[in-house]
Design an enzyme around this catalytic site. Structure first.
Site, mmCIF file in Angstrom:
data_model
loop_
_atom_site.group_PDB
_atom_site.id
_atom_site.type_symbol
_atom_site.label_atom_id
_atom_site.label_comp_id
_atom_site.label_asym_id
_atom_site.label_seq_id
_atom_site.Cartn_x
_atom_site.Cartn_y
_atom_site.Cartn_z
ATOM 1 N N VAL A 19 -1.475 -9.599 15.924
ATOM 2 C CA VAL A 19 -2.423 -10.670 15.620
ATOM 3 C C VAL A 19 -3.249 -10.359 14.373
ATOM 4 C CG1 VAL A 19 -4.410 -11.970 16.485
ATOM 5 C CG2 VAL A 19 -2.560 -11.359 18.030
ATOM 6 N N HIS A 54 -30.204 -6.015 31.347
ATOM 7 C CA HIS A 54 -29.186 -6.248 30.315
ATOM 8 C C HIS A 54 -28.670 -7.687 30.403
ATOM 9 C CE1 HIS A 54 -28.695 -2.124 28.825
ATOM 10 N NE2 HIS A 54 -29.017 -1.759 30.053
ATOM 11 N N GLU A 98 -26.559 -9.100 28.446
ATOM 12 C CA GLU A 98 -25.227 -9.229 27.859
ATOM 13 C C GLU A 98 -24.089 -8.990 28.836
ATOM 14 O OE1 GLU A 98 -26.502 -4.903 27.157
ATOM 15 O OE2 GLU A 98 -27.429 -6.884 27.297
ATOM 16 N N CYS A 101 -34.061 -3.126 27.333
ATOM 17 C CA CYS A 101 -34.032 -1.811 27.988
ATOM 18 C C CYS A 101 -34.806 -0.767 27.151
ATOM 19 C CB CYS A 101 -32.599 -1.386 28.269
ATOM 20 S SG CYS A 101 -32.470 -0.248 29.664
#
Length: 510
Positions: free
Chosen positions: A225, A168, A170, A80
């Site tokens: 966690v 994009h 991702e 981008c």
């Protein structure tokens, strides 16, 4: 063990963390750095990615990327804004889009032999989001792909190993995105996919041992966690030289203090349990402001932790469960985000106790923490535990926090969580809890009128807590939870379900 890595230069894109997470899922290590950071090209850096940005390359003060440092030495991928910057840097032309392409588009691959587009089906769906377009390519660059509306959706100088894409890869909506990132990381950059939970455990244990030596380390453990995985790593590295402190602030879930303490003892952790419930509740008397609650709880925690820490000898380090998004945020392009609410942590302790900081999880995303926890055989009761706020039930009690309110909320919360587990819904929800409201409702039980409290059930789906959608729990399930709470918890006669998403609402009510 030194891992091959990809460096991602962040120019302020909201998607940069997603790029890193997708690449790490390929077992390739990558780091995010601000676009202005000066880094040396070392042998472990196999490629760089220039990510997107809210800025335009046509802006006077647009982010400047270090192309010259890597050009001709290692592969470069521009995404981008990064693609537009590369086009302009090498002499091409970027102009405002005549057709602003946003959302789904169909990608048509032109260069079938281009290594970035190997195994990419023609007419794959991609996700666009741009107001500028590359309208003229620099010398030596060729068009690699187009869409129905954008003639230059991707371009490359294959000989110089420079690749640029306008979409994009991702995001979930780009169906071929993972394959494109795989082509770049594994094939073009030839990274060794050695970034695995086992390799991380091995190298981290070695680093802890080298860093700490024979010193003792303090760790505030919460039952969550992050702190639990940090504790197991430290325990494997230094054994009983780790002193884990678990503080009961009186604001945990029903029986949670005893259950979590027992689990830690079974893991052979050197753990100290401190029940400071009365101290926390006394300090919260009369307080209704949520931010004030958080500050009082944080201050009280520090006082309790400090008292216990001073009883320990030869302690030189304070361990924290900081994870990679926290690290990124602290050096983000635009600076840390505005404070929506203060976070409950152990801030202030290192200075007070004159301790050095050790952060064994600081290179991991949340999902990677869970993978490491699984490899360390962290029990499921902790490994798959929903996120729980540091201030605990205090910020799920709207109004004053009293012992009576805590007990009421614990009972209702226990029923909700147990029902989620019973109906196999717990692992399909990212976070769930009950909120005790400061209002009373008229009801009828038998032939008697009641005037009792109202609670709100909250269940959301998210990946990182930055955004969240309310979960469409089955009506039959909600009815069962409501009936059970009203019948079994004296003092509650009405149950509502929160259907607000984040944004505009937050996950917690306070």
């Amino acid at each position: 063990m030194q891992h091959d890595k990809i460096v991602i230069f962040d120019s302020g894109s909201q998607y940069t963390q997603l790029i890193a997470r997708k690449i790490r899922e390929l077992n390739v290590y990558c780091e995010i750095v601000p676009y202005y950071k000066q880094i040396e090209l070392t042998s472990d850096i196999k490629g760089v990615i220039f990510s997107g940005s809210p800025h335009s390359v046509r802006d006077t003060n647009h982010p400047t990327l270090p192309v010259d440092k890597f050009y001709g030495k290692i592969p470069i991928l521009g995404i981008c804004y990064g693609a537009q910057y590369l086009a302009q840097y090498f002499g091409g032309n970027v102009s405002p889009s005549s057709y602003r392409e946003y959302g789904r588009a169909m990608l048509h691959v032109i260069e079938k032999s281009n290594p970035l587009f190997q195994n990419i089906e023609n007419s794959s769906q991609v996700w666009m989001s741009h107001a500028d377009s590359v309208v003229e390519l620099p010398k030596n660059f060729t068009v690699s792909a187009k869409t129905n509306d954008i003639p230059i959706a991707a371009f490359s100088d294959i000989h110089a190993k420079i690749y640029a894409i306008q979409f994009h890869p991702e995001v979930y909506h780009t169906t071929c995105g993972v394959q494109i990132l795989k082509n770049f990381s594994l094939n073009i950059c030839q990274c060794n996919p050695s970034w695995t939970p086992d390799s991380y455990i091995e190298s981290t244990i070695r680093e802890i041992q080298n860093q700490v030596g024979q010193d003792r380390v303090l760790l505030a453990i919460s039952g969550g966690v992050d702190s639990s995985v940090a504790a197991l790593l430290l325990n494997k590295a230094i054994g009983n030289n780790l002193v884990a402190i678990f503080v009961n602030n009186g604001l945990l879930r029903k029986n949670e203090y005893e259950q979590v303490l027992n689990t830690y003892e079974q893991l052979h952790l050197n753990i100290i349990g401190i029940d400071a419930s009365d101290e926390f509740l006394n300090n919260l008397k009369g307080v209704t402001d949520p931010e004030q609650k958080r500050k009082i709880i944080g201050k009280t925690f520090i006082e309790v932790f400090e008292r216990e820490a001073q009883k320990q000898n030869n302690v030189k380090w304070l361990a924290q469960g900081t994870i990679y998004p926290d690290v990124i945020e602290s050096v983000s392009v635009n600076g840390p985000s505005a404070t929506i609410k203060s976070h409950h942590n152990v801030g202030g302790l290192p200075d007070k106790l004159n301790l050095k900081i050790i952060e064994p999880l600081k290179y991991l995303f949340k999902d990677e923490v869970r993978k490491v926890g699984k490899a360390l055989q962290l029990p499921e009761i902790i490994l798959n535990r929903h996120p729980f706020p540091g201030p605990g039930l205090a910020i799920r009690i709207i109004g004053e926090v009293t012992q009576e309110n805590v007990l009421l909320l614990q009972e209702a919360d226990s029923i909700f969580i147990s029902k989620l587990k019973e109906h196999k819904l717990y692992d399909k929800v990212w976070q769930a809890g009950v909120v005790l409201l400061p209002i009373y409702s008229v009801g009828v039980m038998g032939d008697e009128r009641t005037y009792e409290r109202v609670i709100a059930l909250r269940a959301v789906q998210s990946t990182d807590g930055m955004t969240a959608d309310w979960v469409h729990l089955p009506y039959e399930f909600l009815a069962e939870v409501s009936n059970t709470i009203i019948n079994q918890v004296k003092g509650i006669n009405r149950v509502v379900y929160d259907i607000s998403s984040k944004p505009p609402a937050t996950i917690e009510w306070e």
